[in-house]
Structure formats: structure tokens, C-alpha cells
Write a protein that holds these residues in place. Structure first.
Motif, PDB file in Angstrom:
ATOM      1  N   ILE A   1      15.684   8.520   2.988  1.00  0.00           N
ATOM      2  CA  ILE A   1      14.971   7.181   2.705  1.00  0.00           C
ATOM      3  C   ILE A   1      14.941   6.814   4.094  1.00  0.00           C
ATOM      4  O   ILE A   1      15.932   6.162   4.453  1.00  0.00           O
ATOM      5  N   LEU A   2      13.592   6.210   4.471  1.00  0.00           N
ATOM      6  CA  LEU A   2      13.573   5.478   5.857  1.00  0.00           C
ATOM      7  C   LEU A   2      13.309   3.904   5.765  1.00  0.00           C
ATOM      8  O   LEU A   2      12.006   3.755   4.952  1.00  0.00           O
ATOM      9  N   LEU A   3      14.063   3.031   5.982  1.00  0.00           N
ATOM     10  CA  LEU A   3      13.645   1.698   6.111  1.00  0.00           C
ATOM     11  C   LEU A   3      13.397   0.918   7.358  1.00  0.00           C
ATOM     12  O   LEU A   3      14.132   1.295   8.214  1.00  0.00           O
ATOM     13  N   PHE A   4      11.991   0.615   7.567  1.00  0.00           N
ATOM     14  CA  PHE A   4      11.598   0.156   8.787  1.00  0.00           C
ATOM     15  C   PHE A   4      11.702  -1.577   8.623  1.00  0.00           C
ATOM     16  O   PHE A   4      11.050  -2.043   7.662  1.00  0.00           O
TER      17      PHE A   4
ATOM     18  N   LYS B   1       8.456  -1.533   5.778  1.00  0.00           N
ATOM     19  CA  LYS B   1       7.830  -0.170   5.272  1.00  0.00           C
ATOM     20  C   LYS B   1       9.167   0.671   4.896  1.00  0.00           C
ATOM     21  O   LYS B   1      10.348   0.631   5.517  1.00  0.00           O
ATOM     22  N   VAL B   2       8.690   1.304   3.611  1.00  0.00           N
ATOM     23  CA  VAL B   2       9.698   2.460   3.207  1.00  0.00           C
ATOM     24  C   VAL B   2       9.113   3.578   3.155  1.00  0.00           C
ATOM     25  O   VAL B   2       7.894   3.809   2.697  1.00  0.00           O
TER      26      VAL B   2
ATOM     27  N   THR C   1       0.961  -1.138  -0.132  1.00  0.00           N
ATOM     28  CA  THR C   1      -0.111  -0.084  -0.086  1.00  0.00           C
ATOM     29  C   THR C   1       0.926   1.145   0.016  1.00  0.00           C
ATOM     30  O   THR C   1       1.755   1.367   1.006  1.00  0.00           O
ATOM     31  N   GLN C   2       0.531   2.193  -1.050  1.00  0.00           N
ATOM     32  CA  GLN C   2       1.659   3.195  -1.167  1.00  0.00           C
ATOM     33  C   GLN C   2       0.583   4.457  -0.877  1.00  0.00           C
ATOM     34  O   GLN C   2      -0.419   4.753  -1.110  1.00  0.00           O
ATOM     35  N   GLU C   3       1.191   5.458  -0.046  1.00  0.00           N
ATOM     36  CA  GLU C   3       0.502   6.649   0.488  1.00  0.00           C
ATOM     37  C   GLU C   3       1.441   7.761   0.033  1.00  0.00           C
ATOM     38  O   GLU C   3       2.819   7.915   0.438  1.00  0.00           O
ATOM     39  N   LYS C   4       0.920   8.569  -0.801  1.00  0.00           N
ATOM     40  CA  LYS C   4       1.467  10.062  -1.255  1.00  0.00           C
ATOM     41  C   LYS C   4       1.138  10.972  -0.254  1.00  0.00           C
ATOM     42  O   LYS C   4      -0.127  11.296  -0.391  1.00  0.00           O
ATOM     43  N   TYR C   5       1.918  11.669   0.588  1.00  0.00           N
ATOM     44  CA  TYR C   5       1.521  12.807   1.381  1.00  0.00           C
ATOM     45  C   TYR C   5       1.995  14.066   0.790  1.00  0.00           C
ATOM     46  O   TYR C   5       3.163  14.179   0.402  1.00  0.00           O
TER      47      TYR C   5
ATOM     48  N   TYR D   1       6.301  13.262   1.222  1.00  0.00           N
ATOM     49  CA  TYR D   1       6.947  11.910   1.437  1.00  0.00           C
ATOM     50  C   TYR D   1       5.934  10.904   0.555  1.00  0.00           C
ATOM     51  O   TYR D   1       4.786  11.159   0.309  1.00  0.00           O
ATOM     52  N   THR D   2       6.606   9.812   0.330  1.00  0.00           N
ATOM     53  CA  THR D   2       5.777   8.576  -0.179  1.00  0.00           C
ATOM     54  C   THR D   2       6.083   7.533   0.846  1.00  0.00           C
ATOM     55  O   THR D   2       7.236   7.072   1.088  1.00  0.00           O
ATOM     56  N   SER D   3       4.990   6.948   1.359  1.00  0.00           N
ATOM     57  CA  SER D   3       5.366   5.623   2.158  1.00  0.00           C
ATOM     58  C   SER D   3       5.003   4.347   1.559  1.00  0.00           C
ATOM     59  O   SER D   3       3.723   4.302   0.878  1.00  0.00           O
ATOM     60  N   ILE D   4       5.471   3.340   1.598  1.00  0.00           N
ATOM     61  CA  ILE D   4       5.289   2.115   1.030  1.00  0.00           C
ATOM     62  C   ILE D   4       5.192   0.919   2.246  1.00  0.00           C
ATOM     63  O   ILE D   4       6.158   0.745   2.998  1.00  0.00           O
ATOM     64  N   ASP D   5       3.941   0.388   2.566  1.00  0.00           N
ATOM     65  CA  ASP D   5       3.913  -0.673   3.568  1.00  0.00           C
ATOM     66  C   ASP D   5       3.719  -2.050   2.792  1.00  0.00           C
ATOM     67  O   ASP D   5       3.005  -2.038   1.931  1.00  0.00           O
TER      68      ASP D   5
END
Lengths: 210, 211
Positions: free
Chosen positions: B166-169, B179-180, B52-56, B189-193
């Protein structure tokens, strides 16, 4: 004699191409009217489009977001499907601000053309303008003509539905850009095609979310 | 003078503390973590997951949410497909890249285009978590109760223009990237779960070629 005939035919063809289209517009008794209002409305809404840009054989695609920030202020942001922001425009009244643009997209000619296209589509500068009203009897369209610098914008409204179906950006009766607004759902066109006639540029917007 | 020095140290600690992500502290043993990540990467031959990608975007009231599925197979094969609210597919097969959009397929030679090459490297490295070995990023290591967090800051100016970090969880249980988050200089930001992850299940090579 043969040359004269050829020149006349050529002149006639050119005339038909350039003036034929607008020649059939009949001035309406009511002139100097209020132009149509923007399809994006005045409710501070945002719209999300899947967007394809084809320029001289090169294809770009992404997501285009428009958001009305205040009555005369729109923000338009284009990102790739993967989320990378490509440009961020702001149209405030008659002024324009480029908030951001990736270096790969920062080509003045391309950027100015896209900016002009989006500006016409937003119809933000129409609020203080007046239009000449014509009738296209053949297609049953009310046609609003508004001066845009040295150019004219023609807004075609379908009489039966009162929907804006086409915008033509023209100079001396020669079409430069045509915007076609298709497949209306809940009062908004879900498909918008922008085709340039003097350069090889085509933009297609498909509504994803309103 | 003594007071000034003390104040300076208090200020520095507040600033450093403020920069730490909420709930995270500096990682205690980075060497052991890197070894574990490398070992895990060596053991992983295939991987697939929903995402799931979220663009803020700060100017928008809602995030742009898109969903899809990705598959990865060693070496260098990746299929990244959006299924909702639009369809869009990128497939990487060694040195070839395919993009399917609007029913049209475009094929590119990755080596012929610098941008495609870096997209390829970043996508493959992101799902594998081995961006930490890249010379193009400076890494900082954190951990919380559940996650390891790697903050990667680009070194080169060209990348810095569009990427802050880039933050890598990474899961503490199986060392997979959960999560990226890619943050732009403007803090948009763009986050991808990643969810429903499967590793080492057979995936046919045909998945990575698009016609």
C-alpha cells in the motif's frame, strides 16, 4: 383406481413442467444453421457491469469486466466495489485459465458454476457450431438449439427485433439455468439475469459502461 | 576480487535506486514525521472528502473510474459512499457495519467476521494515515518536494496473497493523506485520490447509520 388417477395427474403435471415448454417449439424447415453471434460482438470491446451474486442467501456484489483479447479469447475479471480483485478468468477457444482467485472465493463448486455461466453468456464456443432451428409461434421467437456436452443451450431471438432475449441451459428438456437479456440499448442488453433452477443461485449484471 | 565487490555494490545501488519511486528519496527524519502524523491525527475529530477511485487492470485499455464521498468521525465511524457510475455505500459505526446496495441494506457485526474487521481497520487507518503503527505491515519512508510517501508491505501470508503493498502519499503541508495506492501481487492496482477535504467540521452521528 384413486391411486391410478393420482399417478396420472402427477405424471401429467411433471410432463407439463418439463416438456410443455419445449413441446411447443416447431422445427423450422431450415436446420443445421449458424447459431446467433455473441452479444459481446467481435470488436475487441470491453464491458463493465455492476454485478450482484446471491447464493444460498449470501450476497456478493462487485464489478465485472469482460474484454475480448483476440477473436476467440475473452478475459473476465470480477472485483469488489473497493477495487479488490476476486477472480480473473480467461476463456480461450474451448480452454479455460484461472489466472487468479482470492482464497475466500476459491470454492470449486461455486467457481465452476460461475465459470460455466459466464462461458454460456460469452457464447465464445458457438463460432464453430451449428444449431437446430425452431419456431416458438406463441412468443414469436426463433429458437436455436445447440448441443453443449450432455446438455442443450436454447437461444431465443425475438423475431420482431432480431434481439437475443433468452438463453436456456437444459438437460433432457428440464431447464437448469435461464439467462434473461433485458432493456436493449444500442444493440446491447443493459440488464442480464442468470437464474439457476437446481441450486439457489442468482446473478444480476447491470451494464455501466460499454 | 576488488572489482567483484565494487560491481556488487554498484549492482545493489542500482537495484535499490530502481526500487525508489520516481522523484522520491529516502525520508531524512522518520521520527519527526511519525510524531507530526500522530499529533495531526490527535487533532482531527472529523474529516470528509470527495474521492476518485481508479482501478488499473493490465488487460484493460482503460481504467475503471468511480467517484464518491467519505466522512469520518472519531472514534471509529466511517461512511464511504460511491455515487458514480453506481451507488454503493459502506458505513461503519463502532462495531457495526452497514452495506447499502441496490436499495437493500445489510447490517453486520464487525467482530463476527474477520474480513469485515480487517476492512474496517484498513479503511479507518487509511484515511487517518495511522497504518504505519500497525504490526501487520512493514513500512518504508520516502519523501519528495510535495509529499511524504509511506510504502507498507503486508507481513502476514494471508494478506500477501492479494496485496503486494500500500502506498500512502501524504501532503507535506498539512500531513493529510492525499492519495492511496493499493498494489496487487500481479501489479494491477487501485488508486484513490482525495479532494475537497474538510477537517473538524460538525458531522451528525446519523450519517453513520444506514436504514
Amino acid at each position: 383406481m384413486r391411486n391410478l388417477l393420482l399417478s396420472s395427474l402427477l405424471a401429467l403435471t411433471l410432463y407439463a413442467c418439463t416438456f410443455g415448454h419445449y413441446g411447443r417449439l416447431k422445427p423450422n424447415a431450415k436446420s443445421w444453421v449458424t447459431p446467433p453471434s455473441s452479444i459481446f460482438g467481435d470488436n475487441f470491446n470491453s464491458f463493465l457491469f455492476k454485478t450482484n451474486i446471491s447464493v444460498y442467501g449470501r450476497d456478493f456484489s462487485g464489478l465485472l469486466v469482460t474484454k475480448q483479447m483476440s477473436p476467440k479469447d475473452y478475459r473476465v475479471i470480477f472485483t469488489t466495489e473497493l477495487g479488490m480483485k476476486l477472480f480473473d478468468f480467461e476463456f480461450r477457444d474451448t480452454s479455460f485459465t484461472l489466472h487468479y482467485c482470492v482464497p475466500q472465493f476459491n470454492k470449486p463448486k461455486l467457481l465452476n458454476t460461475i465459470r460455466e455461466d459466464i462461458g454460456i453468456l460469452l457464447m465464445n464456443d458457438l463460432k464453430d457450431k451449428k444449431a437446430d432451428l425452431f419456431l416458438d409461434a406463441k412468443n414469436q421467437h426463433d429458437v436455436y438449439r445447440v448441443q453443449d456436452g450432455k446438455m442443450f443451450n436454447y437461444y431465443f431471438k425475438e423475431k420482431s427485433t432480431d434481439q437475443l432475449v433468452k438463453i436456456e441451459h437444459s438437460k433432457k428438456h428440464v431447464k437448469k439455468i435461464i439467462f434473461t437479456l433485458n432493456n436493449y440499448e444500442n444493440g446491447f442488453p443493459t440488464n442480464i439475469l442468470i437464474k439457476h433452477y437446481n441450486i439457489k443461485l442468482k446473478i444480476e449484471l447491470n451494464l455501466l459502461k460499454k | 576480487m576488488k572489482n567483484t565487490t565494487l560491481l556488487f555494490f554498484i549492482f545493489i545501488s542500482i537495484v535499490s535506486f530502481a526500487q525508489l519511486p520516481k522523484g522520491f528519496s529516502a525520508m531524512k527524519d522518520t521520527t519527526a514525521f511519525k510524531q507530526k502524523m500522530e499529533a495531526q491525527s490527535k487533532l482531527t475529530n472529523t474529516m470528509e472528502s470527495d474521492f476518485t477511485q481508479e482501478k488499473y487492470l493490465s488487460v484493460m485499455s482503460e481504467n475503471i473510474v468511480s467517484k464518491g464521498h467519505f466522512c469520518f468521525k472519531k472514534t471509529n465511524m466511517l461512511r464511504w459512499e460511491y455515487t458514480t457510475p453506481y451507488t454503493y455505500l459502506i458505513a461503519i459505526n463502532k462495531d457495526k457495519m452497514f452495506i447499502k446496495d441496490n436499495g437493500k441494506v445489510n447490517k453486520y457485526d464487525i467482530n463476527s467476521n474477520k474480513m469485515f474487521k480487517s476492512i474496517n481497520e484498513m479503511m479507518v487507518a487509511t484515511v487517518q494515515g495511522n497504518l504505519l503503527n500497525s504490526k501487520d505491515y512493514k513500512a518504508k519512508y520516502y519523501e519528495s518536494e510535495k509529499y511524504y510517501l509511506i510504502e507498507l508491505t503486508p507481513v502476514q501470508k494471508a494478506a500477501k496473497d492479494f496485496l503486494k503493498n500500500i502506498l500512502l502519499f501524504i501532503s507535506k503541508t498539512d500531513y493529510s493523506v492525499e492519495k492511496v495506492k493499493m498494489v496487487e501481487p500481479s501489479d494491477d492496482y487501485t488508486s484513490i485520490d482525495f479532494t475537497n477535504r474538510k477537517t473538524n467540521q460538525p458531522i451528525a452521528d446519523e450519517k453513520f447509520t444506514v436504514k
